[in-house]
Structure formats: C-alpha cells, structure tokens
Design a protein around this motif. Sequence first.
Motif, short mmCIF file in Angstrom:
data_model
loop_
_atom_site.label_atom_id
_atom_site.label_comp_id
_atom_site.label_asym_id
_atom_site.label_seq_id
_atom_site.Cartn_x
_atom_site.Cartn_y
_atom_site.Cartn_z
N VAL A 19 -9.41 1.23 1.35
CA VAL A 19 -10.03 0.27 0.42
C VAL A 19 -9.15 0.21 -0.81
O VAL A 19 -9.41 0.89 -1.82
CB VAL A 19 -11.48 0.69 0.08
CG1 VAL A 19 -12.08 -0.26 -0.96
CG2 VAL A 19 -12.35 0.69 1.32
N ARG A 20 -8.09 -0.58 -0.71
CA ARG A 20 -7.12 -0.68 -1.80
C ARG A 20 -6.73 -2.14 -2.05
O ARG A 20 -5.65 -2.60 -1.64
CB ARG A 20 -5.87 0.15 -1.46
CG ARG A 20 -6.17 1.64 -1.35
CD ARG A 20 -4.93 2.46 -1.11
NE ARG A 20 -5.22 3.89 -1.10
CZ ARG A 20 -4.31 4.85 -0.88
NH1 ARG A 20 -3.05 4.51 -0.65
NH2 ARG A 20 -4.66 6.13 -0.88
N PRO A 21 -7.60 -2.87 -2.71
CA PRO A 21 -7.26 -4.27 -3.03
C PRO A 21 -6.00 -4.34 -3.88
O PRO A 21 -5.79 -3.52 -4.78
CB PRO A 21 -8.49 -4.76 -3.81
CG PRO A 21 -9.60 -3.83 -3.41
CD PRO A 21 -8.94 -2.50 -3.19
N ASP A 22 -5.17 -5.31 -3.57
CA ASP A 22 -3.89 -5.48 -4.24
C ASP A 22 -3.80 -6.93 -4.73
O ASP A 22 -3.70 -7.85 -3.92
CB ASP A 22 -2.75 -5.17 -3.27
CG ASP A 22 -1.39 -5.19 -3.91
OD1 ASP A 22 -1.13 -6.10 -4.74
OD2 ASP A 22 -0.55 -4.33 -3.58
N ASN A 23 -3.86 -7.11 -6.03
CA ASN A 23 -3.87 -8.48 -6.59
C ASN A 23 -2.62 -9.26 -6.22
O ASN A 23 -2.68 -10.47 -5.99
CB ASN A 23 -4.04 -8.43 -8.11
CG ASN A 23 -5.46 -8.12 -8.52
OD1 ASN A 23 -6.35 -7.98 -7.67
ND2 ASN A 23 -5.70 -8.01 -9.81
N ARG A 24 -1.47 -8.58 -6.16
CA ARG A 24 -0.24 -9.28 -5.82
C ARG A 24 -0.30 -9.84 -4.40
O ARG A 24 0.03 -11.01 -4.17
CB ARG A 24 0.96 -8.34 -5.97
CG ARG A 24 2.31 -9.01 -5.73
CD ARG A 24 3.42 -7.98 -5.76
NE ARG A 24 3.29 -6.99 -4.71
CZ ARG A 24 3.66 -7.20 -3.44
NH1 ARG A 24 4.20 -8.36 -3.09
NH2 ARG A 24 3.52 -6.24 -2.55
#
Length: 370
Positions: A19-24
């Motif tokens: 669970v590691r959302p990455d905006n890029r």
Amino acid sequence: MPTTASLKANKREIIASHVRPDNRKAFVQICTTLLPLAVLWWGIAQSASVSYWLTAGLVILLILFMLRSFVLMHECGHGSLFRGARLNRAVGFVFGVVTGMPQFVWSQHHQYHHANNGNWERYTGPLAIISTDEFAAMSPTQQRQYCRARSVWLAPLAGFIYLLVNPRRSCLRGILALFRHARSRRIEQPDLSWSASGEGFSMPCGASAQEFRHMLANNLAWLALWLAMAWLVGPALFLVCAVLSISMAGGIGIMLFTVQHNFEHAYATGDEGWDYDQAALEGTSFLLLPGWLNWFTANIAYHHIHHMSARIPNYCLAACHGEYEALFAGVPRIRLSDVPAALRCILWDKQQRRITSVAAYQQQRAVAAC
C-alpha cells in the motif's frame, strides 16, 4: 494448496509492503490517459473528411481509453491512486465527468460490493443473480427471459443504460424531488426562502445530500463537456462516436466485472459462514490478459489482490501478486478463451455454496431425478 488461514496470517505484511501510493506514477497514468483521449477526439474530427474507416479505427482506441478512464475513476473512489484524499476526489470527479458516471455516488455503492464480496444474500447490484431454487420456481418462459437478459450480446446496451441513461435519470429524479420538497415547505411556510426550503431534503433512493450535490455537479459538468465537444467535433459525429465508445467501454467493463466474480464454482454464500478473505481467494478470479490489455484496464485483472485490499494501487498489484505468488496459487485463473463459459454462470447454488451455470444445474437435476 494455500488456504484462507495462510492469507490471514500474511495479510498485514502484504498490505504494509504494497500500500504505497505514488503521486508521480499516478500523474503519469492520468497524463497517458487524458492526453491520448484529447488527441483521439482531434483525430476523429479530422478523420471524417478522410475516411470513415479511419474514424472507426480511432473509435476502437477511444473505447479502450474510456475503459481505462473508468478503471482509474474506480481507483480514485478507493482513495488508492494518489496519496492524498483531495487529489483522489478531484481526479475522480474529472474521470467521472469523462465517463459520465458520478464518481462519488458510484464509489459509495462500490464499497458495499467490496464489503460483501461473495455474499450473494446481500449483494443487490446490477449483476445480481438468483439462486437455483428461485430459478426452479420460474416458468420456462421466465427462465428463458432471465437467461436472455444476461446475454453477452446485450452488453453494449447495458453499458449505454449504466453509463449514459441511469446517471441522468437519477439526477432528474433528484431535481424533481428537491423541487417538490421545496414547494411543499413553501406552501406550509410562505415566507420561507427557496434556499431554506431545501433543508431536510433526501433523495427518493435514499442517497445523501452530499451524494445529490455531487451527482448534480457531475451532470452539469458532463452536459457542459458534451456541448463543448459537439461544437468542436460536430454534433452528429460527436454523438455517434461518444455514445458508441461509452456504450462499448461500459459493456466490456460489465463483462470484465462479471467474470471476475461469476465463474464456475466461484465462492458464493449467504450471511452464515461468509468470510471476506475466503471470498477474495475463491470468489474472485485472476484474469490472464495480454500485457496491452492489462495496461488499458489498469491491472484490474489482478482482482484477487484488489479484493484482498482495495488500498493497494493498481501500479502495485502485479508486483504484489509476483512476490506472493505461492500464496495465490489457488486463485481461479480465467483466460480470454474462458470468458464466454464464465458469462454463462448466472445461478447461485445455495446448497453447494458456489456459482454455477444453467446447463450444469440442469444436468445436476437430471442426475438427481434418475
């Protein structure tokens, strides 16, 4: 074979590591979806004077990008595409306008699906199926009608109704209900202002005031977008291409959703004995799609991971499956060639606690009668 117990034992670790959302990454996905959509519409506008075959080819690509738009909208509803809730809401609203579906309202109903996956006593959505007992109680004519209503050939019509008709109809019903509510209050209190007369309003379908406001905002933005596009592309050309692409994308989406939950011997139970993790392992399929189709569907084929935890972003699903592949070895695999057979699984066998097809059910009855 890995069991529900082993999933429960490892679940916290899996979620913590993926669970590691990455905006890029999320912004790249947004740009590689919305920019091609804009280019495709420009190409459609230019192609009409060249060749309708060229237009048709561009519409096929448009269908795929509309499908991708809907899946990304769905992910924003889970709050997993971006790190922040505000970005997820804003981008989700944009994709909701593009696809014609009020994203916030849709996501509330979709969360109910996740909370009750595999529990066919509670699920009452557009793809709800009946039990074998209910099917047996039908007349032959009613049985044929039930089967025909779930025909794959009706998928584009279902997509048209689901994405274009229902959101507009629900919004109009809400506006009329609000007007009647306000008028009734003003009759009771003539000095009441129109803004104050709307207090206490609730939708006929039970939707909240927040859902109604979102639905209204979505429909107004959707109408503005369609008017602008009709002016830029040409009314007739835009309407034909837009309705066709959205209906087909909706139909494909409905079929994908169906085979991810309705397939031969899929886990299906009522309230008693229902287990969330068992439903993710046995009541959700892993679609074996070609890479390009996984891209257009934003990895939704890894549906077992998605139902284990909807907080895992789409760009982390494949890596999660690969790292814990042994744990998910028993998840039912469905190839594209298996889809037609899976779409025929439209009955819930309460005794066997599984999904089955009409043909298998009838064969079972014939054997029992011997």
